[in-house]
Design an enzyme around this catalytic site. Structure first.
Site, PDB file in Angstrom:
ATOM      1  N   ARG A   1       0.828  -1.211   0.000  1.00 16.96           N
ATOM      2  CA  ARG A   1       0.000   0.000   0.000  1.00 16.96           C
ATOM      3  C   ARG A   1       0.860   1.257   0.000  1.00 16.96           C
ATOM      4  O   ARG A   1       0.489   2.264  -0.604  1.00 16.96           O
ATOM      5  CB  ARG A   1      -0.933  -0.003   1.211  1.00 16.96           C
ATOM      6  N   GLY A   2       1.978   1.228   0.688  1.00 16.79           N
ATOM      7  CA  GLY A   2       2.857   2.397   0.728  1.00 16.79           C
ATOM      8  C   GLY A   2       3.362   2.781  -0.650  1.00 16.79           C
ATOM      9  O   GLY A   2       3.383   3.967  -1.017  1.00 16.79           O
TER      10      GLY A   2
END
Length: 422
Positions: free
Chosen positions: A361-362
């Site tokens: 997700r980062g």
């Protein structure tokens, strides 16, 4: 807005001076990679770009018929009768939070914002002031889910079936709405419920939409999110991630679209969110109390002006509000054409890997936020300066907490950024 950006650049310079990495490696003091210059240039150019493109008009054919704008007077009267909202452009300081909110309005797929900071720092005021800046969207008239007449993924079941049958649907233009989720809300009020009596007596699925239905294609704001029941937070995050809400009651199942920007705020002194929940928010903004005496006086005076005559105060910021509105519209229309080079993607993922960020997700959020910032600046290509601006907000809440570590997680991200992007 220029003063707003200047104050943020000054605070960034103070933070950069504390970086152990920058002090140990003098080669990073060159203007091309200076932490202060990167932030200053990126922020000053972010809000000072003239609008290049007008937002394209959506032409609807076959599927829907647009309602004529005979109710403009009613819209204006309704707007005048609403409770006055503090103008976004009038908020002094808190530039990190304001930029995160703007980027999420430009690209809702970033995944929302978690705002944490001291009490009385304007978190709720800033979020609610977004209402005036939100662009208009086309929705199917009288639809409880704000269905998009052109996108099947954002249509309710009944609207989609009507489109499949070739029916013409009335379409209206309305502002993106913001829904406040109260702390005492029950799961039925949030998700919606099924009218069991009507289902048993008439044999029909009588669904009573909840707040998630109202927030579809809009913003859902949860104040004091760290005090919300965990099961409700799970429901919100699942709906925000999947874009759909499913209600199961008494053997009856009903699903509807629930695509919204989730914004949460809270005070860390009242408790932290679980790491699994923090990771589901796209960006994380930290706000603090303004320490400069002159700025504090200015904030107090502006608030007093607003309280004494809200309409006159809002009128004084009309030009700045419209300028920012046009900038957001132009950025949303040009977002799809913004390019991010492959080598910059590699470096972003390298930063995430070396910081031991769990999951991907980062990486995804950093890519999206950098593109949104480039669009806000009026450019069609992402630079390393854009990435330097947004990467602390995209990764700081995803780092594993070390109770013995005294340095701020955002500074750790910046230190690793310079190490990789050198």
């Amino acid at each position: 807005m220029g003063a707003l950006l200047g104050s943020y650049s000054t605070s960034v310079a103070v933070l950069a001076s504390r970086l152990p990495f920058a002090s140990r490696h003098s080669k990073f003091s060159s203007p091309s990679v200076s932490y202060t210059s990167v932030y200053a240039r990126s922020f000053h150019s972010a809000f000072g770009v003239p609008v290049k493109n007008a937002r394209p008009h959506l032409h609807i054919s076959n599927v829907a018929t647009e309602i004529s704008s005979t109710d403009q007077a009613e819209k204006l009267a309704r707007k005048e009768s609403q409770r006055p909202v503090y103008p976004f452009s009038a908020i002094v300081g808190q530039d990190e939070m304001k930029l995160c909110l703007l980027l999420n309005v430009i690209d809702p797929k970033i995944g929302g914002v978690m705002i944490m900071g001291d009490r009385g720092t304007g978190k709720s005021t800033t979020v609610r002031s977004l209402v005036d800046l939100l662009p208009e969207i086309k929705v199917v008239a009288s639809d409880p889910f704000n269905s998009d007449p052109e996108d099947p993924e954002s249509m309710g079941i009944e609207v989609r079936e009507s489109v499949m049958r070739g029916e013409k649907l009335p379409v209206v233009t309305t502002k993106i709405n913001m829904v406040d989720l109260p702390l005492g809300a029950t799961e039925d009020r949030v998700c919606g419920t099924i009218d069991i009596e009507k289902a048993l007596t008439e044999g029909v699925k009588a669904f009573e939409p909840g707040l998630l239905a109202k927030a579809n294609r809009g913003i859902l704001y949860v104040d004091e999110v760290n005090l919300l029941d965990d099961h409700l937070v799970d429901v919100l995050l699942d709906s925000a991630a999947s874009g759909w809400n499913t209600v199961e009651r008494e053997g009856i199942s009903i699903s509807h679209p629930a695509r919204f920007i989730l914004i949460g705020s809270g005070n860390p002194e009242e408790g932290e969110l679980r790491p699994q929940l923090l990771d589901r928010f796209g960006m994380h903004a930290q706000v603090g109390t303004v320490r400069d005496a002159e700025l504090r006086v200015k904030i107090v005076e502006e608030r007093a002006r607003f309280d004494s005559n809200p309409k006159e105060f809002r009128d004084s910021y009309t030009a700045e509000q419209e300028k920012l509105q046009n900038q957001i519209d132009a950025a949303r229309s040009s977002l799809s054409s913004v390019q991010l080079d492959h080598d910059l993607r590699i470096k972003i993922s390298k930063v995430c890997a070396e910081l031991n960020v769990d999951g991907l997700r980062g990486d995804i959020v950093t890519n999206r936020a950098a593109k949104a910032l480039a669009a806000l600046k009026g450019r069609d290509k992402v630079t390393s300066e854009d990435i330097a601006t947004v990467i602390p907000n995209c990764l700081r809440h995803r780092l594993r907490k070390d109770p013995l570590e005294s340095i701020d997680s955002g500074l750790l991200v910046i230190e690793k950024f310079y190490e990789v992007f050198s």
